[in-house]
Design a protein around this motif. Structure first.
Motif, PDB file in Angstrom:
ATOM      1  N   UNK A 116    -106.848   4.391 -47.882  1.00 26.12           N
ATOM      2  CA  UNK A 116    -107.029   5.295 -49.017  1.00 26.12           C
ATOM      3  C   UNK A 116    -105.782   5.314 -49.900  1.00 26.12           C
ATOM      4  N   UNK A 117    -104.610   5.375 -49.290  1.00 28.43           N
ATOM      5  CA  UNK A 117    -103.363   5.369 -50.062  1.00 28.43           C
ATOM      6  C   UNK A 117    -103.253   4.081 -50.876  1.00 28.43           C
ATOM      7  N   UNK A 147    -105.737   1.707 -57.864  1.00 27.03           N
ATOM      8  CA  UNK A 147    -106.508   2.285 -58.969  1.00 27.03           C
ATOM      9  C   UNK A 147    -105.569   2.871 -60.016  1.00 27.03           C
ATOM     10  N   UNK A 148    -104.522   3.539 -59.564  1.00 24.76           N
ATOM     11  CA  UNK A 148    -103.549   4.105 -60.493  1.00 24.76           C
ATOM     12  C   UNK A 148    -102.849   3.008 -61.282  1.00 24.76           C
ATOM     13  N   UNK A 196    -100.798   4.137 -66.529  1.00 28.86           N
ATOM     14  CA  UNK A 196     -99.801   3.708 -65.559  1.00 28.86           C
ATOM     15  C   UNK A 196     -99.046   2.498 -66.079  1.00 28.86           C
ATOM     16  N   UNK A 197     -99.768   1.569 -66.658  1.00 27.16           N
ATOM     17  CA  UNK A 197     -99.133   0.371 -67.194  1.00 27.16           C
ATOM     18  C   UNK A 197     -98.155   0.739 -68.300  1.00 27.16           C
TER      19      UNK A 197
END
Length: 100
Positions: free
Chosen positions: A75-76, A82-83, A89-90
């Motif tokens: 999950x992490x 995904x982030x 994020x980019x």
């Protein structure tokens, strides 16, 4: 992206090898690999190899806390991926690097 794929592949190969070594040690009643080490490799990107090796070797499949922690590592990793995939994020990483 290619670097990230190489990291996941390398870490997965290491994880699978560690699971195989630990399973062999368990059968021979020898010194084992720490669970924390197995989890650290999974958290570092080796979770695909860990999941495959766990099933292939039938290793640590009855240890519920171990399985829950392993899935937490998944999950992490997936959340982080995904982030990283988001435009925000980019852009944030580009700003941090001084590129914008």
């Amino acid at each position: 992206m290619l670097l990230l794929m190489a990291l996941y592949l390398s870490a997965s190969l290491v994880a699978a090898a560690l699971y195989g070594i630990d399973k062999a040690a368990a059968r021979r009643d020898r010194r084992r690999i720490r669970e924390s080490t197995l989890h650290l490799v999974a958290l570092a990107g080796g979770w695909p190899g860990a999941l495959l090796a766990r099933r292939a070797f039938r290793h640590k499949t009855r240890k519920q806390p171990f399985g829950a922690i392993l899935w937490g590592c998944v999950v992490v990793n997936v959340s982080l991926m995904a982030w990283l995939a988001t435009a925000e994020a980019t852009l944030g990483l580009r700003r941090l690097a001084g590129l914008e």
